[in-house]
Design an enzyme around this catalytic site. Structure first.
Site, short mmCIF file in Angstrom:
data_model
loop_
_atom_site.label_atom_id
_atom_site.label_comp_id
_atom_site.label_asym_id
_atom_site.label_seq_id
_atom_site.Cartn_x
_atom_site.Cartn_y
_atom_site.Cartn_z
N ARG A 70 -10.72 3.84 -1.82
CA ARG A 70 -10.21 3.11 -0.65
C ARG A 70 -10.47 3.95 0.60
NH1 ARG A 70 -5.73 1.71 -4.47
NH2 ARG A 70 -5.48 -0.55 -4.47
N HIS A 120 0.82 -1.21 0.00
CA HIS A 120 0.00 0.00 0.00
C HIS A 120 0.85 1.27 0.00
CE1 HIS A 120 -3.20 -2.91 0.85
NE2 HIS A 120 -3.84 -2.11 0.03
N CYS A 177 -9.69 -3.72 -10.59
CA CYS A 177 -9.14 -2.51 -9.94
C CYS A 177 -7.80 -2.74 -9.25
CB CYS A 177 -10.15 -1.94 -8.96
SG CYS A 177 -10.48 -3.02 -7.56
N ASN A 205 -4.40 -7.44 -6.65
CA ASN A 205 -3.28 -7.36 -5.69
C ASN A 205 -3.40 -8.47 -4.66
OD1 ASN A 205 -2.82 -5.00 -7.08
ND2 ASN A 205 -3.72 -3.70 -5.51
N ASP A 206 -4.59 -8.54 -4.06
CA ASP A 206 -4.78 -9.59 -3.06
C ASP A 206 -5.00 -10.96 -3.72
OD1 ASP A 206 -4.45 -8.52 -0.45
OD2 ASP A 206 -6.19 -7.27 -0.83
N GLU A 250 -11.16 -10.96 -4.63
CA GLU A 250 -9.72 -10.82 -4.36
C GLU A 250 -9.18 -11.96 -3.52
OE1 GLU A 250 -8.81 -7.13 -2.36
OE2 GLU A 250 -10.56 -7.23 -1.10
N ARG A 279 -15.69 1.69 -1.63
CA ARG A 279 -15.43 0.40 -0.99
C ARG A 279 -15.52 0.59 0.52
NH1 ARG A 279 -9.82 -2.64 -1.82
NH2 ARG A 279 -9.06 -1.00 -0.44
C1 PEP Z 1 -6.59 -5.42 -4.56
O1 PEP Z 1 -6.38 -6.18 -3.62
O2 PEP Z 1 -6.30 -5.68 -5.74
C2 PEP Z 1 -7.20 -4.11 -4.31
C3 PEP Z 1 -7.54 -3.32 -5.30
O3 PEP Z 1 -7.36 -3.71 -3.02
P1 PEP Z 1 -6.16 -3.18 -2.09
O4 PEP Z 1 -4.96 -2.97 -2.96
O5 PEP Z 1 -6.64 -1.93 -1.45
O6 PEP Z 1 -5.99 -4.30 -1.12
MG MG Z 2 -7.32 -5.86 -1.71
#
Ligand code: PEP
Ligand code: MG
Length: 581
Positions: free
Chosen positions: A297, A190, A503, A455-456, A432, A333
């Site tokens: 976010r 992050h 996203c 990402n997750d 995710e 979100r």
């Molecule tokens: C993700 O996990 O891809 C996502 C967009 O959420 P974050 O990066 O805030 O965990």
């Molecule tokens: Mg995420």
């Protein structure tokens, strides 16, 4: 001059003197003191050494009593360093000869020491942490309360830090921080996401860059290619200035696309939305030609503040985004707190595996008053606005149903209280986690939309901590297992007529644009600075081409082959952009 390779997480080139920030946010600027003040500096230094010895002796005594003598003996090394006459002489010589403050002398000498340890066998290299510890203690005793922090720098700097939390990054003095070079972290940490959103060139995963430079050392951060150059020569600086100028020119050339639609050469429309962390970023999304907000976010409202945001704080933030977006769609979100986005109060109870712990929707379902406060604010703010609500990190149907029930309950409360609110807000979820992706057909029957959080999804599918530099080379969106899950979710969306957007950071990486379009993604949401380049790719290809690319990719069984293929294909479409090979 020394070049270090890391992970480029926010593109661009920055050239400036270093500010070395440790875990406690000390920045030790190279401040010169006149010769007649040297004795005063030395007296301060001696006092700090003496105070540090007293601290350590007390700590050693306490540790011995509470844990045992053996553990207490780890402080012997610290005491040894503080009693070391050679080291003390080095501090004093630096003050006298370089005419610098005692803080600067301590930092410069001990960083040199740390560097020597790093080159030694592993068991001695471990000592580096002790050297940093001593440095920190001495600085604490020297600087006291008047230390300089990330929020207040007095000139342009490249920040070198072992690690930064997302809130530290967000709270930085943006006027003077031109680039970041960080020891820890991965592509989608992050901290990286925030740096990208702020447009600060950043390289993470450098392992020990903080030991390589002291305050004032010239540094180049090349966030595009993932490189950091310490103490560059004149020729290198000139080359980088030229490279940076060309990059800026390319980015400016994309401005012409701002008001043009993201439509393929054969007429397929793609929606390009922006990811935001702070309300003001909504303006950058629009400036960059985005069609709205695909991911807000909201947890960033909690980071960097001591007290819990009130319903009005939430409401005002959402209203700000709504006003800035002027009718464009906004996906809010619900809170994704936890793991590396920790609330201040929760940070005191660290979890063993925070990414597998009480984060995100799990945390919200345990902290109902907090969750309901946010939902009330969203429902109130979104009257007459195109707002949709999205739940993060759903792993099972029960969680989703619970979250939906809570939204209904809050709406009923608002009704009873006769408070104006939105009645028909679309409810969606992030896909995710592998469990959500594998059960996408069941989920598709219960939500209004999906958003792929790659990402997750990558982190959990590949068992790779997204913020750990030691496994960063294993973190890739090009893994066939990840692509297989993405494909299945898109199919489920098509089957049940549930829109699917993407996203995660993958959506802002031009290398994946054709592939994702070919797989059926029609809505991308990415960091605002990436929007123009993605639009450029969309407008440069046909859907037929994209489908061909996707078909080909799905025949490969290795991530490297996939990446190589995609890089070549993207270069053909967008030769001007930099794509690392
Ligand atoms: C993700 O996990 O891809 C996502 C967009 O959420 P974050 O990066 O805030 O965990
Ligand atoms: Mg995420």
């Amino acid at each position: 001059m020394k070049t270090k390779k890391g992970i480029g997480v926010s593109p661009g080139v920055a050239i400036a003197p270093a500010a070395v920030i440790d875990a406690e946010e000390f920045d030790i600027p190279e401040r010169h003191v006149p010769a007649e003040m040297a004795q005063g500096e030395i007296a301060r230094l001696r006092k700090a050494v003496s105070l540090s010895k007293t601290d350590i002796l007390a700590l050693q005594k306490r540790t011995g009593e509470q844990i045992g003598k053996e553990t207490a003996s780890i402080f012997d090394f610290h005491l040894g360093l503080l009693k070391d006459k050679v080291l003390l002489k080095k501090f004093i010589d630096t003050i006298m000869e370089d005419h610098v403050t005692s803080e600067y002398a301590v930092a410069a000498v001990l960083r040199g020491y740390a560097k020597e340890f790093l080159d030694m066998p592993q068991y001695l290299a471990e000592r580096v942490k002790d050297v940093y510890d001593i440095e920190k203690r001495l600085l604490r005793n020297l600087v006291g309360q008047s230390r300089q922090t990330l929020q207040h720098l007095d000139s342009d700097r490249i920040l070198l830090a072992h690690d930064l939390t997302p809130s530290q990054t967000a709270g930085m003095d943006r006027k003077h921080v031109l680039g970041l070079a960080i020891d820890a972290g991965g592509q989608t940490s992050h901290t990286a996401i925030v740096a990208k959103a702020l447009g600060i060139a950043a390289v993470v995963g450098l392992n020990n860059v903080t030991a390589e430079a002291t305050a004032g050392t010239m540094v180049i951060v090349d966030g595009t290619r993932g490189m950091v150059i310490i103490d560059p020569d004149e020729k290198t600086i000139a080359e980088y200035r030229d490279y940076s100028r060309r990059q800026v020119e390319f980015i400016h050339s994309l401005d012409a696309l701002r008001d043009l639609p993201a439509v393929t050469m054969d007429g397929h429309e793609i929606s390009l939305l922006g990811n935001i962390e702070f309300p003001v970023e909504a303006s950058s999304v629009i400036e960059k030609g985005g069609d709205g907000i695909g991911l807000y976010r909201t947890e960033f409202l909690y980071l960097g503040v001591e007290s819990e945001p009130t319903e009005e704080d939430h409401y005002n933030a959402y209203k700000e985004v709504i006003d800035l977006c002027k009718g464009r769609p906004i996906v809010i979100r619900t809170l994704d707190l936890g793991a590396d986005k920790q609330t201040q109060s929760r940070a005191r109870t660290p979890e063993r595996n925070p990414f597998l712990g009480c984060r995100s929707i799990r945390f919200c379902l345990q902290e109902l008053p907090m969750f309901k406060t946010q939902i009330r604010a969203i429902l109130r703010a979104s009257v007459d606005a195109d707002v949709r609500m999205m739940f993060p990190l759903i792993t099972n149907l029960r969680e989703l149903r619970q979250a939906k029930t809570i939204v209904r309950d809050v709406a009923e409360d608002l009704e009873e209280d006769r408070v104006e609110h939105r009645h028909d807000i679309p409810l969606g979820m992030m896909i995710e986690t592998p469990s959500a992706a594998l059960q996408c057909n069941a989920f598709a029957q219960e939500v209004d939309f999906f958003s792929l959080g790659t990402n997750d999804l990558i982190q959990y599918t590949l068992a790779v901590d997204r913020a750990n530099e030691r496994v960063a080379q294993l973190f890739t969106a090009a893994h066939p297992a990840v692509l297989g899950l993405i494909k299945d979710v898109i199919r489920a969306g098509q089957r049940y007529e549930v829109p699917v957007s993407l996203c995660g950071e993958m959506g802002g990486d031009v290398v994946f644009t054709m592939l994702l379009m070919g797989l059926g993604i029609t809505t991308f949401s990415c960091t605002p600075p990436a929007i123009p380049e993605i639009k450029k790719v969309v407008r440069s290809v046909t859907m037929e081409q994209a489908v061909k690319v996707a078909r080909r990719v799905m025949t490969f069984d290795g991530d490297q082959e996939i990446l190589n293929y995609l890089r070549v294909a993207t270069r053909e479409v967008l030769p001007e952009t930099y794509i690392s090979m």
